[in-house]
Design a protein around this motif. Structure first.
Motif, PDB file in Angstrom:
ATOM      1  N   VAL A 254       0.844  -1.192   0.000  1.00 42.83           N
ATOM      2  CA  VAL A 254       0.000   0.000   0.000  1.00 42.83           C
ATOM      3  C   VAL A 254       0.876   1.238   0.000  1.00 42.83           C
ATOM      4  N   GLU A 255       0.260   2.390  -0.264  1.00 44.97           N
ATOM      5  CA  GLU A 255       0.973   3.656  -0.152  1.00 44.97           C
ATOM      6  C   GLU A 255       0.150   4.621   0.690  1.00 44.97           C
ATOM      7  N   LEU A 256       0.846   5.523   1.337  1.00 46.76           N
ATOM      8  CA  LEU A 256       0.238   6.473   2.255  1.00 46.76           C
ATOM      9  C   LEU A 256      -0.620   7.484   1.495  1.00 46.76           C
ATOM     10  N   THR A 257      -1.808   7.770   2.030  1.00 45.37           N
ATOM     11  CA  THR A 257      -2.665   8.808   1.452  1.00 45.37           C
ATOM     12  C   THR A 257      -2.971   9.924   2.448  1.00 45.37           C
ATOM     13  N   GLY A 258      -2.597   9.750   3.700  1.00 43.68           N
ATOM     14  CA  GLY A 258      -2.831  10.798   4.689  1.00 43.68           C
ATOM     15  C   GLY A 258      -2.810  10.237   6.094  1.00 43.68           C
ATOM     16  N   ILE A 259      -2.912  11.142   7.072  1.00 44.98           N
ATOM     17  CA  ILE A 259      -2.972  10.736   8.468  1.00 44.98           C
ATOM     18  C   ILE A 259      -4.019  11.569   9.205  1.00 44.98           C
ATOM     19  N   TYR A 260      -4.608  10.971  10.214  1.00 41.30           N
ATOM     20  CA  TYR A 260      -5.439  11.693  11.167  1.00 41.30           C
ATOM     21  C   TYR A 260      -4.613  11.934  12.424  1.00 41.30           C
ATOM     22  N   ILE A 261      -4.651  13.167  12.911  1.00 38.15           N
ATOM     23  CA  ILE A 261      -4.058  13.497  14.197  1.00 38.15           C
ATOM     24  C   ILE A 261      -5.207  13.700  15.172  1.00 38.15           C
ATOM     25  N   VAL A 262      -5.221  12.892  16.224  1.00 37.96           N
ATOM     26  CA  VAL A 262      -6.321  12.918  17.181  1.00 37.96           C
ATOM     27  C   VAL A 262      -5.783  13.278  18.558  1.00 37.96           C
TER      28      VAL A 262
END
Length: 323
Positions: A254-262
């Motif tokens: 897979v490849e990275l598409t984004g991150i959530y910062i919580v």
């Protein structure tokens, strides 16, 4: 598109309402005392008595409202610490916009790591999904930012409790079971391989740092930072989003598409990830503590293409954008 959901603990409206009620109570109290004094002076007992009763009743109602509002404000404050923000890194060819997205994404991730207090009681728990493991060259521009992020993790080694779990496919786990010194280096991008080695070295030096391989269960990757004040289920979370890459030798790339910062001091969301982590490290799951021998071997090499002037280069992608 960047999405933001923010609820602030210190709500100005709540502060104004509280101050207004306090002011009203003060005015009512002052009026009551004045009327009582006037009652004594004028000896208008009957009329003043009724006014006094009305004022006392109003005061009681106002106090009841204030108590009720305080309870609501405390509940709102308890929940108001939750915030979620998304940082996209859409796959595509290199561009200044993509560079800026990568910079913002990894800068936000570094801030989460840097929030870990170096008091010996803070915990950093990390999980990598086995589907992130690939053998492709990385996007050099994304890699530069990710290296700085990994450096921030390296600086925390020995100052916090750090436990990272690498989920592996059944075939890869079986290879480790058959041969204790089997290398998984070819499955790991170079910058993450270097970080994994730093974790193992820290553990060998007696620091609270552990790197484990376990049989994959959850197709997700995340990092948790929990300071003592966060309790058992609160803290900060880096949660990765991915998409599958077609046409590869392995089907789990897979490849990275984004991150959530919580940010979640009350464990409304983070508690679920804490339970996932605890489930993965449960004794009944197949697992192995990784050694330096497991991290030696052939390392993926980054290559640079020479592109004629005026020709747009083919996109490279970062298949190992792990946390």
């Amino acid at each position: 598109m960047r999405k933001t959901w923010l609820v602030f603990r210190n709500n100005p409206l709540v502060a104004v309402l509280t101050a207004g009620i306090a002011f009203a109570l003060a005015v009512l109290g002052q009026t009551l005392l004045g009327e009582l004094g006037q009652s004594v002076a004028d000896k208008a007992a009957t009329q003043t008595t009724w006014l006094t009763v009305i004022l006392i009743f109003s005061l009681i109602v106002a106090i009841a409202i204030l108590v009720s509002l305080r309870g609501s404000v405390e509940e709102l404050t308890r929940r108001a610490g939750l915030s979620v923000r998304y940082y996209p890194l859409d796959p595509g060819q290199h561009s200044p916009e993509r560079d800026e997205k990568a910079r913002a994404l990894y800068a936000a991730a570094r801030m989460v790591i840097e929030s870990a207090r170096e008091d010996g009681d803070t915990r950093i728990y990390a999980v990598n999904s086995f589907v992130e493991i690939g053998m492709q060259p990385g996007d050099a521009h994304v890699k530069d930012h990710s290296v700085r992020y990994l450096d921030s993790l390296n600086r925390k080694l020995g100052k916090v409790t750090y436990h990272r779990i690498v989920q592996l496919s059944e075939d890869d786990m079986n290879r480790l079971e058959r041969q204790a010194d089997e290398s998984i280096a070819k499955l790991v991008a170079e910058n993450y391989l270097a970080h994994y080695r730093e974790i193992v070295k820290a553990g060998q030096q007696g620091k609270e740092a552990v790197l484990e391989a376990v049989l994959a269960k959850y197709p997700t990757s995340f990092v948790l930072v929990q300071n003592p004040s966060d309790g058992k289920y609160g803290g900060r979370l880096i949660w990765q989003m991915h998409q599958h890459v077609d046409g590869q030798e392995r089907k789990d790339i897979v490849e990275l598409t984004g991150i959530y910062i919580v940010n979640d001091p009350d464990g409304i969301l983070v508690g679920t990830f804490v339970r996932w982590f605890n489930d993965l490290r449960a004794a009944q799951r197949p697992r192995r503590h990784l050694t330096l021998a497991n991290l030696n071997g052939t390392i993926p090499i980054e290559t640079k293409e020479t592109v004629p002037m005026g020709v747009r280069p083919r996109r490279q992608w970062w298949s190992r954008a792990q946390r």
